[in-house]
Motif scaffolding. Structure first.
Motif, PDB file in Angstrom:
ATOM      1  N   ASP A   1       4.538   1.901  -0.725  1.00  0.00           N
ATOM      2  CA  ASP A   1       4.683   0.637  -0.317  1.00  0.00           C
ATOM      3  C   ASP A   1       5.013  -0.219  -1.242  1.00  0.00           C
ATOM      4  O   ASP A   1       3.860  -0.813  -1.852  1.00  0.00           O
ATOM      5  CB  ASP A   1       3.563   0.146   0.812  1.00  0.00           C
ATOM      6  CG  ASP A   1       3.716  -1.184   1.206  1.00  0.00           C
ATOM      7  OD1 ASP A   1       4.457  -1.921   0.767  1.00  0.00           O
ATOM      8  OD2 ASP A   1       3.328  -1.644   2.329  1.00  0.00           O
ATOM      9  N   ASP A   2       6.210  -0.526  -1.802  1.00  0.00           N
ATOM     10  CA  ASP A   2       6.232  -1.372  -3.011  1.00  0.00           C
ATOM     11  C   ASP A   2       5.672  -2.618  -3.031  1.00  0.00           C
ATOM     12  O   ASP A   2       5.103  -3.176  -4.075  1.00  0.00           O
ATOM     13  CB  ASP A   2       7.864  -1.313  -3.323  1.00  0.00           C
ATOM     14  CG  ASP A   2       8.398  -0.077  -3.712  1.00  0.00           C
ATOM     15  OD1 ASP A   2       7.610   0.961  -3.975  1.00  0.00           O
ATOM     16  OD2 ASP A   2       9.576   0.213  -3.898  1.00  0.00           O
ATOM     17  N   GLU A   3       5.727  -3.213  -1.802  1.00  0.00           N
ATOM     18  CA  GLU A   3       5.615  -4.497  -1.784  1.00  0.00           C
ATOM     19  C   GLU A   3       3.869  -4.767  -2.134  1.00  0.00           C
ATOM     20  O   GLU A   3       3.539  -5.502  -2.660  1.00  0.00           O
ATOM     21  CB  GLU A   3       5.677  -5.267  -0.400  1.00  0.00           C
ATOM     22  CG  GLU A   3       5.743  -6.792  -0.393  1.00  0.00           C
ATOM     23  CD  GLU A   3       6.087  -7.340   0.938  1.00  0.00           C
ATOM     24  OE1 GLU A   3       5.636  -8.286   1.295  1.00  0.00           O
ATOM     25  OE2 GLU A   3       7.096  -6.789   1.656  1.00  0.00           O
ATOM     26  N   LYS A   4       3.317  -3.677  -1.323  1.00  0.00           N
ATOM     27  CA  LYS A   4       1.754  -3.742  -1.731  1.00  0.00           C
ATOM     28  C   LYS A   4       1.286  -3.311  -2.919  1.00  0.00           C
ATOM     29  O   LYS A   4       0.414  -4.002  -3.532  1.00  0.00           O
ATOM     30  CB  LYS A   4       1.126  -2.614  -0.695  1.00  0.00           C
ATOM     31  CG  LYS A   4      -0.341  -2.962  -0.277  1.00  0.00           C
ATOM     32  CD  LYS A   4      -0.939  -1.785   0.836  1.00  0.00           C
ATOM     33  CE  LYS A   4      -2.294  -2.010   0.884  1.00  0.00           C
ATOM     34  NZ  LYS A   4      -2.984  -1.107   1.784  1.00  0.00           N
ATOM     35  N   MET A   5       1.976  -2.364  -3.562  1.00  0.00           N
ATOM     36  CA  MET A   5       1.738  -1.868  -5.046  1.00  0.00           C
ATOM     37  C   MET A   5       1.915  -3.317  -5.886  1.00  0.00           C
ATOM     38  O   MET A   5       1.047  -3.499  -6.760  1.00  0.00           O
ATOM     39  CB  MET A   5       2.810  -1.150  -5.359  1.00  0.00           C
ATOM     40  CG  MET A   5       2.843  -0.677  -6.714  1.00  0.00           C
ATOM     41  SD  MET A   5       3.951   0.771  -7.284  1.00  0.00           S
ATOM     42  CE  MET A   5       5.289  -0.009  -7.227  1.00  0.00           C
ATOM     43  N   GLU A   6       2.957  -4.017  -5.488  1.00  0.00           N
ATOM     44  CA  GLU A   6       3.225  -5.141  -6.598  1.00  0.00           C
ATOM     45  C   GLU A   6       2.149  -6.022  -6.290  1.00  0.00           C
ATOM     46  O   GLU A   6       1.780  -6.880  -7.383  1.00  0.00           O
ATOM     47  CB  GLU A   6       4.798  -5.733  -6.541  1.00  0.00           C
ATOM     48  CG  GLU A   6       5.798  -4.524  -6.768  1.00  0.00           C
ATOM     49  CD  GLU A   6       5.685  -4.348  -8.226  1.00  0.00           C
ATOM     50  OE1 GLU A   6       4.956  -4.655  -9.199  1.00  0.00           O
ATOM     51  OE2 GLU A   6       6.309  -3.332  -8.739  1.00  0.00           O
ATOM     52  N   TYR A   7       1.934  -6.329  -5.079  1.00  0.00           N
ATOM     53  CA  TYR A   7       1.059  -7.414  -4.950  1.00  0.00           C
ATOM     54  C   TYR A   7      -0.474  -6.983  -5.747  1.00  0.00           C
ATOM     55  O   TYR A   7      -1.225  -7.567  -6.250  1.00  0.00           O
ATOM     56  CB  TYR A   7       0.466  -7.319  -3.427  1.00  0.00           C
ATOM     57  CG  TYR A   7      -0.684  -8.458  -3.318  1.00  0.00           C
ATOM     58  CD1 TYR A   7      -0.407  -9.849  -3.273  1.00  0.00           C
ATOM     59  CD2 TYR A   7      -2.053  -8.096  -3.061  1.00  0.00           C
ATOM     60  CE1 TYR A   7      -1.652 -10.881  -2.868  1.00  0.00           C
ATOM     61  CE2 TYR A   7      -3.191  -8.753  -3.053  1.00  0.00           C
ATOM     62  CZ  TYR A   7      -2.811 -10.221  -2.784  1.00  0.00           C
ATOM     63  OH  TYR A   7      -3.845 -11.188  -2.732  1.00  0.00           O
ATOM     64  N   PHE A   8      -0.847  -5.764  -5.677  1.00  0.00           N
ATOM     65  CA  PHE A   8      -2.081  -4.988  -6.175  1.00  0.00           C
ATOM     66  C   PHE A   8      -2.039  -5.259  -7.768  1.00  0.00           C
ATOM     67  O   PHE A   8      -2.993  -5.558  -8.217  1.00  0.00           O
ATOM     68  CB  PHE A   8      -2.230  -3.791  -5.897  1.00  0.00           C
ATOM     69  CG  PHE A   8      -3.298  -3.080  -6.585  1.00  0.00           C
ATOM     70  CD1 PHE A   8      -4.498  -3.316  -5.893  1.00  0.00           C
ATOM     71  CD2 PHE A   8      -3.145  -1.844  -7.563  1.00  0.00           C
ATOM     72  CE1 PHE A   8      -5.768  -2.577  -6.706  1.00  0.00           C
ATOM     73  CE2 PHE A   8      -4.085  -1.248  -7.972  1.00  0.00           C
ATOM     74  CZ  PHE A   8      -5.627  -1.570  -7.655  1.00  0.00           C
ATOM     75  N   LEU A   9      -0.892  -4.855  -8.318  1.00  0.00           N
ATOM     76  CA  LEU A   9      -0.906  -4.931  -9.685  1.00  0.00           C
ATOM     77  C   LEU A   9      -0.596  -6.407 -10.262  1.00  0.00           C
ATOM     78  O   LEU A   9      -1.251  -6.721 -11.448  1.00  0.00           O
ATOM     79  CB  LEU A   9       0.390  -4.178 -10.328  1.00  0.00           C
ATOM     80  CG  LEU A   9       0.351  -2.650 -10.107  1.00  0.00           C
ATOM     81  CD1 LEU A   9       1.733  -2.029 -10.228  1.00  0.00           C
ATOM     82  CD2 LEU A   9      -0.862  -1.911 -10.673  1.00  0.00           C
TER      83      LEU A   9
END
Length: 203
Positions: A29-37
């Motif tokens: 889930d790219d959106e969740k990944m980018e939020y996390f990073l």
């Protein structure tokens, strides 16, 4: 003044490291990944490990700050080697050519003292530097703090004005220039061999 030394940053210059290489599949889930990073395992947080804070302490700090992300935070350094995808082939090829040149080669890297040994053991080209590498996590100093360049200059008795410094981070380039280094800023389309030859370096 003649150039005598060539100094390499590592991440983004000779090593392709990116946490997305692990977390892309982990989250799916790219959106969740980018939020996390961007918000949890931030660059500012990771830099403290590069400055010398232990991975265990850094992990504990962030787990305390974001307990709901504990599993993901712990996965960060548990899977760090997956984030170190590969060498950057074109630039490593230049480094290998320089090994047999008249220039002295050095490394100056922002890297955790705990994770750097893995890179040393698994990528043979690091041996080209013959141990002449300054690692931020070991020195407890980090670029762009000018002091870490002074560590390099003093330890190896070299002069900034006789040295080319190669880095992908523009802030580091700016500081190095202010200290008198000749600089090459690595971008996606930089031809390192051409840049060096344009400075009159023959190899």
């Amino acid at each position: 003044m003649a150039i005598k030394n060539i100094i390499f940053d590592f991440g983004g210059v000779v090593m392709d490291w990116n946490p997305r290489y692990f977390f892309k599949d982990y989250f799916n889930d790219d959106e969740k990944m980018e939020y996390f990073l961007k918000n949890i395992t931030t660059d500012e947080w990771n830099i403290e490990q590069d400055r010398g804070r232990t991975l265990a302490e850094g992990t504990a700090v962030q787990v305390a700050n974001f307990p709901e992300w504990e599993k993901e935070i712990r996965a960060y350094y548990d899977n760090w080697t997956t984030m170190l995808k590969s060498e950057i082939a074109d630039n490593v090829a230049v480094l290998r050519k320089l090994e047999y040149s008249e220039y002295e080669l050095f490394g100056l890297t922002n890297w955790s003292a705990e994770t750097f040994p893995y890179a040393l053991e698994n990528y043979d080209f690091f041996s080209i530097f013959k141990g002449k590498i300054v690692v931020s996590g070991t020195e407890k100093l980090i670029k762009p703090n000018p002091e870490i360049w002074h560590v390099l200059l003093n330890r190896y008795q070299i002069k900034a004005e006789e040295s080319v410094f190669i880095d992908d981070n523009f802030k580091n380039i700016e500081v190095a220039k202010s200290l008198g280094f000749i600089c090459i800023h690595i971008k996606e389309d930089t031809d390192l061999e051409k840049e060096l030859r344009d400075l009159g370096i023959e190899f």
